[in-house]
Scaffold this active site. Structure first.
Site, short mmCIF file in Angstrom:
data_model
loop_
_atom_site.label_atom_id
_atom_site.label_comp_id
_atom_site.label_asym_id
_atom_site.label_seq_id
_atom_site.Cartn_x
_atom_site.Cartn_y
_atom_site.Cartn_z
CG HIS A 54 -1.78 -1.21 1.35
ND1 HIS A 54 -3.04 -1.28 0.79
CD2 HIS A 54 -1.57 -2.40 1.96
CE1 HIS A 54 -3.56 -2.46 1.06
NE2 HIS A 54 -2.69 -3.16 1.75
CG ASP A 112 -1.16 -6.08 4.35
OD1 ASP A 112 -1.45 -5.17 3.56
OD2 ASP A 112 -1.90 -6.44 5.29
CG HIS A 133 -1.71 3.41 9.35
ND1 HIS A 133 -2.75 3.86 8.56
CD2 HIS A 133 -1.82 2.06 9.39
CE1 HIS A 133 -3.47 2.81 8.16
NE2 HIS A 133 -2.92 1.72 8.63
CG ASN A 193 -7.68 -5.20 9.97
OD1 ASN A 193 -7.72 -5.43 11.17
ND2 ASN A 193 -8.27 -4.13 9.45
CG ASP A 226 -5.81 -5.91 0.77
OD1 ASP A 226 -6.07 -6.90 1.47
OD2 ASP A 226 -4.98 -5.04 1.09
#
Length: 423
Positions: free
Chosen positions: A62, A304, A308, A277, A151
């Site tokens: 991401h 993954d 943040h 998650n 996703d």
């Protein structure tokens, strides 16, 4: 540009080559692999004591651009990838706006093409992740999508998933899905076990993952379409993937380094940086994941990578977003928790981080061969060091900061150019 890599332990999982040798790069290709190579005009890298392997491939990152560049940008994500030894990554579609339209995808990929590594992207399965209306697969594929995923937002409607798989079969494309049934979950990000109960709430039980996975694996079997199951965390999920593969379902599975390295107890020690998650589980789940890696049930290791900000994570556990960065610690965690205890050989670890992810998307990558792409990582597989508090990523939300790990990336080479050198 010519590069001559001397005296490294060259490991190529595709051909099972494992020897001390030299490797010569000219332009963006490997032109020669063998002993005692010479190239008077080449830049020489002394790889004595280092492993020389294909550039790593991560099929699940991401990078937050467009729309969330306060967390990460494509540029900082690419830098983090290179620092971790990755030369190819696949971005997920949960940007803002979501990658549901061909125009947005084209603009995003245009940014990605400016970077020093190979950056691909999936389109979303449903319009803006609405879980109901399928996107225009053909248009997104033409715009450059390598596959499709919602996703982060599981497809709770079995009929929609079946339609998507039928469309994927028709377009010869791949679906990658997140298996967590929200109807079975209290608080996301923490296993529904002793840690969640100690914190005073109901978490995410393993059944929320393996019940949805069982449903979807059987729908994939019925349709004959390819389905990739992302970030498996539950031991039962591994057993179900094993069963469905034996049945003939065209499914593949991935696991993240965090899910084979640490348990739910990390939430008590590291707080919100260990909220994920799907969540970290129990030691018994890790043991079944390792068995799945050993017998080939789990095909791929993917990070993954989910950045943040510090401010977003510096709140109460129940309010914090789930996710952690992982590109810069992935190889090291594999070396520490899989190779060092002899669960996997170094060749087997690299296969799940190079050859297998390349095969998933039919990338011309993940191998070392004459006339092949000059995407290479050089790393020390033996030295121990402490994970630093600073990263090439824009974010620092990792539960592994200050932990001792094994292995260190020294050089990353992409398209024949050095894109990362260990400082």
């Amino acid at each position: 540009m010519s590069l001559l890599i001397k005296n490294g332990r060259i490991i190529d999982p595709k051909s099972a080559y494992d020897q001390i040798a030299d490797l010569l790069v000219e332009g963006d290709k490997i032109v020669k692999i063998g002993p005692n190579l010479t190239a008077p005009k080449a830049e020489v890298i002394d790889a004595t004591g280092l492993v020389v392997a294909p550039g790593l491939i991560d099929v699940h990152v991401h990078f937050r651009e467009p729309g969330q560049t306060h967390k990460e940008t494509i540029h900082t994500g690419a830098k983090a990838a290179a620092a971790g030894g990755f030369t190819t990554v696949v971005m997920m579609a949960n940007t803002q706006p979501i990658l549901s339209e061909a125009g947005v995808l084209k603009e995003t990929l245009a940014l990605a093409q400016k970077e020093a590594i190979h950056i691909k992207a999936v389109g979303s399965i449903t319009q803006a992740f609405d879980g109901s209306n399928l996107t225009d697969f053909e248009a997104l594929l033409e715009a450059g999508a390598v596959g499709f995923s919602d996703d982060g937002i599981p497809l709770t409607n079995a009929g929609v998933l079946r339609q998507a798989l039928q469309k994927a079969l028709k377009t010869n494309s791949l679906l990658s899905i997140h298996e967590e049934d929200p109807n079975l979950i209290g608080t996301l990000g923490v296993n529904d076990g002793e840690v969640a109960h100690q914190c005073g709430f109901t978490g995410a039980p393993t059944v929320s993952e393996y019940s949805m996975l069982a449903r979807d694996a059987m729908i994939a079997y019925e349709t004959g379409a390819r389905l990739h199951l992302q970030h498996l965390s539950a031991g039962e999920s591994v057993e179900l993937v094993r069963f469905a593969k034996k049945l003939g379902a065209k499914i593949t599975g991935e696991v993240t380094p965090q899910h084979f390295s640490i348990t739910e107890q990390a939430v008590l020690e590291q707080g919100t940086n260990a909220k994920l998650n799907p969540p970290l589980r129990r030691q018994t789940d890790i043991e079944k994941i390792i068995l799945g890696l050993q017998d080939g049930t789990i095909d791929i290791i993917a990070t993954d990578h989910a950045p943040h900000t510090h401010e977003e994570k510096a709140v109460a556990l129940q309010q914090a977003p789930s996710g952690m960065i992982g590109l810069e610690t992935s190889l090291q965690l594999g070396l520490t928790h899989l190779v060092a205890p002899k669960h996997l050989t170094l060749m087997e670890l690299l296969q799940k981080m190079t050859t297998n992810p390349a095969d998933l998307y039919q990338f011309d990558a993940g191998y070392l061969a004459e006339n092949g792409p000059a995407d290479i990582v050089l790393f020390d597989s033996e030295n121990d060091y402490q994970v630093a508090e600073t990263f090439d990523s824009k974010a620092t939300n990792s539960p592994f900061i200050n932990q001792k790990v094994r292995g260190q990336v020294k050089y990353t080479i992409c398209n024949g150019k050095i894109v990362y050198t260990q400082k």
